[in-house]
Design a protein around this motif. Structure first.
Motif, PDB file in Angstrom:
ATOM      1  N   UNK A 192      38.266  36.434  47.054  1.00 24.56           N
ATOM      2  CA  UNK A 192      37.817  35.459  48.304  1.00 24.56           C
ATOM      3  C   UNK A 192      38.515  34.163  47.414  1.00 24.56           C
ATOM      4  N   UNK A 193      38.378  33.773  46.409  1.00 20.24           N
ATOM      5  CA  UNK A 193      38.909  32.518  45.928  1.00 20.24           C
ATOM      6  C   UNK A 193      40.274  32.681  46.002  1.00 20.24           C
ATOM      7  N   UNK A 194      41.079  33.682  45.810  1.00 20.36           N
ATOM      8  CA  UNK A 194      42.621  33.808  45.935  1.00 20.36           C
ATOM      9  C   UNK A 194      42.727  33.483  47.372  1.00 20.36           C
ATOM     10  N   UNK A 195      42.118  33.960  48.515  1.00 19.91           N
ATOM     11  CA  UNK A 195      42.336  33.549  49.940  1.00 19.91           C
ATOM     12  C   UNK A 195      42.149  32.199  50.124  1.00 19.91           C
ATOM     13  N   UNK A 196      41.081  31.656  49.560  1.00 19.91           N
ATOM     14  CA  UNK A 196      40.965  30.244  49.920  1.00 19.91           C
ATOM     15  C   UNK A 196      41.868  29.467  49.201  1.00 19.91           C
ATOM     16  N   UNK A 197      42.386  29.658  47.846  1.00 20.28           N
ATOM     17  CA  UNK A 197      43.451  29.030  47.258  1.00 20.28           C
ATOM     18  C   UNK A 197      44.757  29.050  47.909  1.00 20.28           C
ATOM     19  N   UNK A 198      44.906  30.147  48.795  1.00 20.59           N
ATOM     20  CA  UNK A 198      46.261  30.381  49.347  1.00 20.59           C
ATOM     21  C   UNK A 198      46.288  29.293  50.896  1.00 20.59           C
ATOM     22  N   UNK A 199      45.088  29.034  51.282  1.00 20.74           N
ATOM     23  CA  UNK A 199      45.033  28.512  52.272  1.00 20.74           C
ATOM     24  C   UNK A 199      45.304  26.951  52.160  1.00 20.74           C
ATOM     25  N   UNK A 200      45.083  26.527  50.970  1.00 18.77           N
ATOM     26  CA  UNK A 200      45.466  25.089  50.669  1.00 18.77           C
ATOM     27  C   UNK A 200      46.896  24.940  50.036  1.00 18.77           C
ATOM     28  N   UNK A 201      47.359  26.117  49.620  1.00 22.39           N
ATOM     29  CA  UNK A 201      48.902  26.053  48.814  1.00 22.39           C
ATOM     30  C   UNK A 201      49.778  25.764  50.035  1.00 22.39           C
ATOM     31  N   UNK A 202      50.797  24.964  49.377  1.00 22.50           N
ATOM     32  CA  UNK A 202      51.975  24.415  50.194  1.00 22.50           C
ATOM     33  C   UNK A 202      52.903  25.894  50.575  1.00 22.50           C
ATOM     34  N   UNK A 203      53.402  26.097  51.614  1.00 26.58           N
ATOM     35  CA  UNK A 203      54.498  27.046  52.056  1.00 26.58           C
ATOM     36  C   UNK A 203      55.311  27.291  50.862  1.00 26.58           C
ATOM     37  N   UNK A 204      55.608  28.706  50.525  1.00 23.84           N
ATOM     38  CA  UNK A 204      56.482  29.002  49.631  1.00 23.84           C
ATOM     39  C   UNK A 204      57.993  28.468  49.909  1.00 23.84           C
ATOM     40  N   UNK A 205      58.819  28.410  49.135  1.00 24.52           N
ATOM     41  CA  UNK A 205      60.421  28.092  49.247  1.00 24.52           C
ATOM     42  C   UNK A 205      60.794  29.125  50.411  1.00 24.52           C
ATOM     43  N   UNK A 206      60.608  30.465  50.160  1.00 23.97           N
ATOM     44  CA  UNK A 206      61.022  31.194  51.393  1.00 23.97           C
ATOM     45  C   UNK A 206      60.783  31.010  52.637  1.00 23.97           C
ATOM     46  N   UNK A 207      59.354  30.527  52.857  1.00 21.23           N
ATOM     47  CA  UNK A 207      58.965  30.653  54.262  1.00 21.23           C
ATOM     48  C   UNK A 207      59.739  29.064  54.477  1.00 21.23           C
TER      49      UNK A 207
END
Length: 85
Positions: free
Chosen positions: A33-48
């Motif tokens: 769950x912590x990984x999910x919440x961290x991914x929500x605040x992370x900037x989009x990757x260079x590929x995206x």
């Protein structure tokens, strides 16, 4: 992809009766769950970011008319083409 699936089934845009708890989905998809919440605040990757840029870029190379040089045909070729009147 797993985090995107969790985000799709959890949030304000999903009707309350169709929402699933984050912990349940994380357990089923074997992520934290912590990984999910961290991914929500992370900037989009260079590929995206590159994919979004390409999606929004004008298709000028594809939609432009052909720019082939217009050279006249040689005389022997013109003589062999039948005339239509």
């Amino acid at each position: 992809m797993k985090y995107a699936c969790i985000a799709q089934h959890h949030g304000d845009r999903v009707p309350r009766e169709q929402r699933y708890p984050v912990r349940l989905m994380c357990r089923a998809l074997e992520v934290s769950p912590s990984g999910f919440y961290a991914a929500q605040t992370r900037a989009p990757s260079a590929r995206v970011q590159e994919d979004q840029r390409l999606r929004l870029a004008p298709l000028s190379a594809v939609s432009a008319p052909c720019q082939w040089p217009q050279r006249p045909l040689p005389m022997p070729v013109l003589r062999t083409v039948p005339r239509i009147s």
